[in-house]
Every structure is written in structure tokens, then in C-alpha cells.
Design an enzyme around this catalytic site. Sequence first.
Site, PDB file in Angstrom:
ATOM      1  N   ARG A  63       0.829  -1.211   0.000  1.00 41.24           N
ATOM      2  CA  ARG A  63       0.000   0.000   0.000  1.00 41.24           C
ATOM      3  C   ARG A  63       0.860   1.258   0.000  1.00 41.24           C
ATOM      4  NH1 ARG A  63      -3.974  -0.323   3.035  1.00 41.24           N
ATOM      5  NH2 ARG A  63      -3.797  -2.442   3.853  1.00 41.24           N
ATOM      6  N   LYS A 108       0.126 -16.776  10.650  1.00 43.56           N
ATOM      7  CA  LYS A 108      -0.030 -17.834  11.643  1.00 43.56           C
ATOM      8  C   LYS A 108      -0.635 -17.230  12.910  1.00 43.56           C
ATOM      9  CE  LYS A 108       4.171 -20.093   9.911  1.00 43.56           C
ATOM     10  NZ  LYS A 108       5.562 -20.496  10.226  1.00 43.56           N
ATOM     11  N   SER A 124      10.239 -21.521   8.983  1.00 46.50           N
ATOM     12  CA  SER A 124      10.815 -20.625   7.972  1.00 46.50           C
ATOM     13  C   SER A 124      11.087 -19.249   8.558  1.00 46.50           C
ATOM     14  CB  SER A 124       9.853 -20.482   6.787  1.00 46.50           C
ATOM     15  OG  SER A 124       8.539 -20.203   7.241  1.00 46.50           O
ATOM     16  N   ALA A 146      12.205 -15.592   7.546  1.00 49.45           N
ATOM     17  CA  ALA A 146      12.176 -14.840   6.296  1.00 49.45           C
ATOM     18  C   ALA A 146      13.572 -14.539   5.772  1.00 49.45           C
ATOM     19  CB  ALA A 146      11.389 -13.544   6.498  1.00 49.45           C
ATOM     20  N   LYS A 164       2.652 -22.981  18.274  1.00 50.68           N
ATOM     21  CA  LYS A 164       4.124 -22.997  18.403  1.00 50.68           C
ATOM     22  C   LYS A 164       4.663 -21.616  18.763  1.00 50.68           C
ATOM     23  CE  LYS A 164       5.207 -20.847  14.356  1.00 50.68           C
ATOM     24  NZ  LYS A 164       6.196 -19.768  14.112  1.00 50.68           N
ATOM     25  N   ASP A 201       8.155 -26.490  13.018  1.00 47.73           N
ATOM     26  CA  ASP A 201       8.064 -25.048  13.260  1.00 47.73           C
ATOM     27  C   ASP A 201       8.294 -24.725  14.732  1.00 47.73           C
ATOM     28  OD1 ASP A 201       7.799 -22.478  12.383  1.00 47.73           O
ATOM     29  OD2 ASP A 201       5.711 -22.650  11.759  1.00 47.73           O
ATOM     30  N   ARG A 215      11.197 -13.974  16.786  1.00 52.08           N
ATOM     31  CA  ARG A 215      10.664 -12.846  17.550  1.00 52.08           C
ATOM     32  C   ARG A 215       9.930 -13.319  18.796  1.00 52.08           C
ATOM     33  NH1 ARG A 215       9.548 -11.487  12.221  1.00 52.08           N
ATOM     34  NH2 ARG A 215       7.345 -12.024  12.403  1.00 52.08           N
TER      35      ARG A 215
END
Length: 340
Positions: free
Chosen positions: A33, A110, A146, A148, A199, A252, A263
Site C-alpha cells: 500500500r 499464523k 521458515s 524470512a 508454536k 516449526d 521474535r
Amino acid sequence: MKVTLLGAGAWGTAIAAQAARFLQEDDVCLWSRSAEQLLEIERSGQNKSYLPDIQLPKNLKLESHFSKAIGRLSSNDLLVIATPMSGLAETIAQVLKVANHPLNIIWLCKGLEPTTALLPHQVVAREHALHSHGIQHAYGALSGPSFAREVGAGMPCALTIASTSSHLCEIVQAAFHHGNMRIYSSDDLIGVELGGAIKNVLAIAAGIGDGLDLGLNARAAVLTRGLAEMMRLVKAAGGRPETCMGLTGVGDLILTATGDLSRNRRVGLELAAGKSLSEILAGLGHVAEGVLCAEAVADLARRLKVEMPITVMMGDVLSSKLTAHDAIKKLMGRDPKIEA
């Protein structure tokens, strides 16, 4: 085939780069955006705000016009919603209002919707009933262990696409199953999505344990008993517990609870250090989905009468009902149980 990704955060940018490396010129479009953000990506070749120092493929198309980003897709192409869970409802509603033919739509987020404890596919179903104009789209969730940054750098990764549409699964594999990325398929949307939500909460718990220097034995206990909680809730919600033993469950969980790029783990570490949640979140710069959905997961567990002590304690810690120290004491003071 053409692929459009909605959301130029870290994960949306990384998965766009993965597709663009192997598809043709202008086949992959990344929408934001913020036209200013896209101008910076075009100028530098990097998403410096969310994925710094990762050079993006030159053939990645950038687009700030929402209707153009959607309108370029045919019924055999792929639309990827790469927003956080908090943006899923608004984004899918906008897509459905613009779409004038069936689309193949997947999401990367998620978590659970905090106010309703709905899973992503249930949020999508609600919005579909309101805005689809009778058009039947194919839906699915792409999930798995995963980070990033590693995906953006082209490092090895394996993910799962969950959908009741085998055709959609094949399209997702055609888009992303190249080079160092493997894409497996599943029809267990409930198991895949709940694994991805729980998770994150368990990773906060593991981070607290590590931050309090409770040791590796404690971390192993948290992950193992947390996995048992995950399997119980998945079964009660109508998914398959064995899904939790795959990429979107234990895979995961291991990554998010032990990886330094996590994080959610960082939230736990800093809670253990005595920082306030508001202070922690201000310093993250990105969303930590475990914080947003912990209480929703606990609410779902109560509704389905599933015992999830670790998850419930994390909800209490994050809502300031308990300190990290008190949560550990309560968990360790529970009565003996049969392992099952």
C-alpha cells in the site's frame, strides 16, 4: 503462471523473491500500500525496512495499485496474502470485492483472530460468505519452519501447503518448489493452522525458560509437553494429531523456540529479563504473533475442554495476570500425571 503477493513485509518479500528467482520476467508481483516503500525497493534492490541486505531479483514486479495487482491474475494463477493475522480479514474482504472470476488464494499468517479465536481459514470463510458474490475461490494456508531472512537469501527450507483443493496445492508447488525450497501438501487445514499458532506461544514459554537460565532440560520439557498440548487441541478441533509431528507442528516449534531469529522467543527472553511487554513490542519492529493469539488459543482450549497448562500460563503472563517467575512456579507445582 503469475503470482501476486499482497504485503511487502519480511515474509511476503522473502517468498516473492523465492518465486521470482525461478519464474519468468514480470510473472511475480509484490504489492504494498506504500508507494514510497516500493520506490525505495526499486531504487536499492532491497527491502531495507524489513529484509535489509538481501538483494531481490531484478525481475520482481512492484505494484502499489491493489486492483491492478489482483486483476493481472487468471484462474490458473496464484494470489498470496502475506499480511499479519490482524490484516487477514480486511485484505481478503478487499480481494473478494475486486475479484470477478475464481482465484487461487493462500495466506502466510499464523495465529488466531484475537477477538473470536477463529483460525485463518475460518476468518476467510466468514469474509467469503459476506463478499464473494457467489464466486467460488480455492483457499489454502502455506506454513512451516521458515525464517524470512533465510528464505530471502535462498537457503534450504521446507514448507507445507494445506488445502482441500489438490489443484491449488499443485499450483503452489509450481510457484515455490524450486531450488532450495521444498513444498509438501496436506489437506489438514485445522492441524496446519493450529500448529502454526500454538508454536508461537510455546516459543515465548521456551524463551522465558532460557532467559531465567532454567537449563536445557527445562527447554526440552517445555517443547515436549507443549507438543502434547498442541496435539490434544488439534484433535479436539477436528484436525489430525499426526499433523503436529510434521513441518507445521514439531518442525516449526523447534525452529521458533530455539532459533535466534525468532521474535516470539525474543519476547520470552526479554520478559524473563524483567522488561514490560509494551517495551518489548516497541523494540521488535515486527509482529510477534504469539503475543497476539495466546489468550485466543487458551480461550479455544477452554471452549473445547482441552487441558493446556503451558499455553494458558503464557496467556496469563502476557496479560499481566502472572509474572514469568510465578508462571514457572505454578507449572512446576502441578500434580503428577500419566504421560499420554
